[in-house]
Design a protein around this motif. Structure first.
Motif, PDB file in Angstrom:
ATOM      1  N   ARG A 201       0.857  -1.197   0.000  1.00 12.99           N
ATOM      2  CA  ARG A 201       0.000   0.000   0.000  1.00 12.99           C
ATOM      3  C   ARG A 201       0.891   1.245   0.000  1.00 12.99           C
ATOM      4  NH1 ARG A 201      -5.065   0.723   3.967  1.00 12.99           N
ATOM      5  NH2 ARG A 201      -6.043  -0.382   2.239  1.00 12.99           N
TER       6      ARG A 201
ATOM      7  N   HIS B  26      -4.874   6.302  -1.464  1.00 11.73           N
ATOM      8  CA  HIS B  26      -4.135   5.056  -1.639  1.00 11.73           C
ATOM      9  C   HIS B  26      -3.938   4.801  -3.139  1.00 11.73           C
ATOM     10  CE1 HIS B  26      -4.711   4.522   2.586  1.00 11.73           C
ATOM     11  NE2 HIS B  26      -6.022   4.351   2.476  1.00 11.73           N
TER      12      HIS B  26
ATOM     13  N   ASP C  86      -3.126  -0.037  -3.516  1.00  5.17           N
ATOM     14  CA  ASP C  86      -3.970  -0.445  -2.394  1.00  5.17           C
ATOM     15  C   ASP C  86      -4.014  -1.965  -2.263  1.00  5.17           C
ATOM     16  OD1 ASP C  86      -5.730  -0.461  -0.305  1.00  5.17           O
ATOM     17  OD2 ASP C  86      -7.339   0.612  -1.333  1.00  5.17           O
ATOM     18  N   ASN C  87      -3.187  -2.487  -1.357  1.00  2.00           N
ATOM     19  CA  ASN C  87      -3.198  -3.912  -1.024  1.00  2.00           C
ATOM     20  C   ASN C  87      -2.865  -4.793  -2.241  1.00  2.00           C
ATOM     21  OD1 ASN C  87      -3.498  -5.710   1.163  1.00  2.00           O
ATOM     22  ND2 ASN C  87      -5.509  -6.346   0.429  1.00  2.00           N
TER      23      ASN C  87
END
Length: 357
Positions: free
Chosen positions: A37, A48, A51-52
């Motif tokens: 992230r 973000h 993001d992940n």
């Protein structure tokens, strides 16, 4: 809903390419990006941009990151290289290279890795080369930063690298300034500089964007040749699915900073699982005879939303032709679709992403 295989563009793959599963064994991976992230702290709040995001790259393979502009591809690459400048910052996850977490090591240690173990080729070579220094001086400096060699030896290595990337009369070109070279030649110089210290991973961020079609093909053929000769792993960032079809083994599709689909290239082109991927593939021109009533290429309606004003639920739902009520609630998880393929879409299950509950 029955999906028809796409036949407008058939990937041929590079010679010797292997079809790999999405879930690469971490023990076999050169690069392991897990739940990465990257956040930009703006006046409108925290954004973000990545993001992940999770994916792996095997030794010697070519993996593509694809998606429209603004989907987080280049920020992902910059995060791997620890080149995100304020107000951006890596705020979560890990980036392991050969078992070492790049997100947590010191800047001094990271400088030793950049250009030596991991190298990067940027979109526009004229902005990466210093206009007031000769090509040879810049190549030699890149060598001496990571190798304990004399100026003479570094200069000799610079000439060898220009020869490696097929620049004519390489010794003479060492005395040229960047403005004396064409765009394609400058990009070859950047590739030579990136490979000068024998990296194991090359990150190529839109390496053909500023070049005409003929030169684009030459640069990609050069990268394919160098990958096979040197055993390089390549992370290719592009929006050109035609390049992906010819060059890469696996592909990761990104949208609004998220991975929305991941699959081996052949499988992705034959049976795309996410509506966004299908839209990208439909927009490719075809040389085959199609419906004569269709005079324009299909497009994906709308635009990539601003990261400061994302829709609820699935982030693609305002543009999706298959949107359902469940898509407007919670964001879907990345769900398995077939062997080696996964997609972030409720068409393939009703599991919501636990990270975004």
């Amino acid at each position: 809903m029955t999906e028809q295989p796409y036949t407008t563009t058939q990937p041929t793959g590079m010679p010797g390419a292997r079809v790999a599963d999405v879930d690469v064994n971490p023990d076999e991976a050169l690069l392991v990006v897990k739940n990465l992230r990257t956040t930009f702290f703006t006046g409108d709040g925290a954004v973000h941009a990545v993001d992940n995001v999770s994916f792996n790259v095997r030794k010697g393979e070519a993996l593509a990151l694809v998606g429209e502009s603004g989907c987080g591809k280049s920020v992902t690459a910059a995060s791997i290289m620890r080149l995100v400048a304020p107000p951006g910052k890596i705020t979560g996850g890990s980036v392991h290279f050969k078992g070492r977490d790049l997100a947590s090591i010191s800047e001094r240690d990271m400088r030793k890795i950049r250009g030596d173990d991991i190298a990067m080729v940027f979109q526009e070579p004229m902005t990466s080369l210093n206009p007031v220094f000769k090509i040879g001086a810049q190549l030699a400096e890149a060598v001496r930063l990571h190798r304990d060699v004399s100026k003479k030896e570094a200069w000799r290595k610079a000439g060898e690298m220009l020869e490696l990337v097929s620049i004519p009369d390489p010794i003479k070109r060492l005395d040229d300034y960047p403005h004396q070279l064409s765009g394609g030649m400058r990009q070859r110089v950047m590739i030579a500089m990136a490979l000068s210290c024998d990296p194991e991973l090359l990150i190529a961020d839109e390496p053909t964007t500023a070049l005409d079609v003929t030169i684009q093909a030459q640069i990609m053929e050069l990268l394919a040749s160098l990958q096979q000769r040197l055993g390089l792993a390549i992370l290719l960032i592009t929006h050109d699915l035609g390049v992906v079809a010819e060059f890469c083994e696996r592909v990761v599709v990104m949208y609004t900073g998220r991975v929305v689909e991941e699959a081996p290239v052949r499988q992705l082109f034959a049976s795309p699982a996410h509506p966004y991927t299908r839209g990208l593939l439909k927009s490719l021109p075809s040389v085959s005879k199609g419906d004569p009533s269709i005079t324009r290429l299909p497009t994906i309606k709308g635009m990539v939303p601003s990261l400061t004003n994302l829709p609820s639920g699935c982030k693609f739902n305002p543009r999706c032709p298959d949107v359902m009520e469940i898509c407007l609630g919670r964001e879907p998880a990345l769900m398995p679709v077939a062997e080696g393929q996964s997609a972030r879409c409720y068409l393939h299950g009703d599991e919501a992403d636990p990270e975004r509950a």
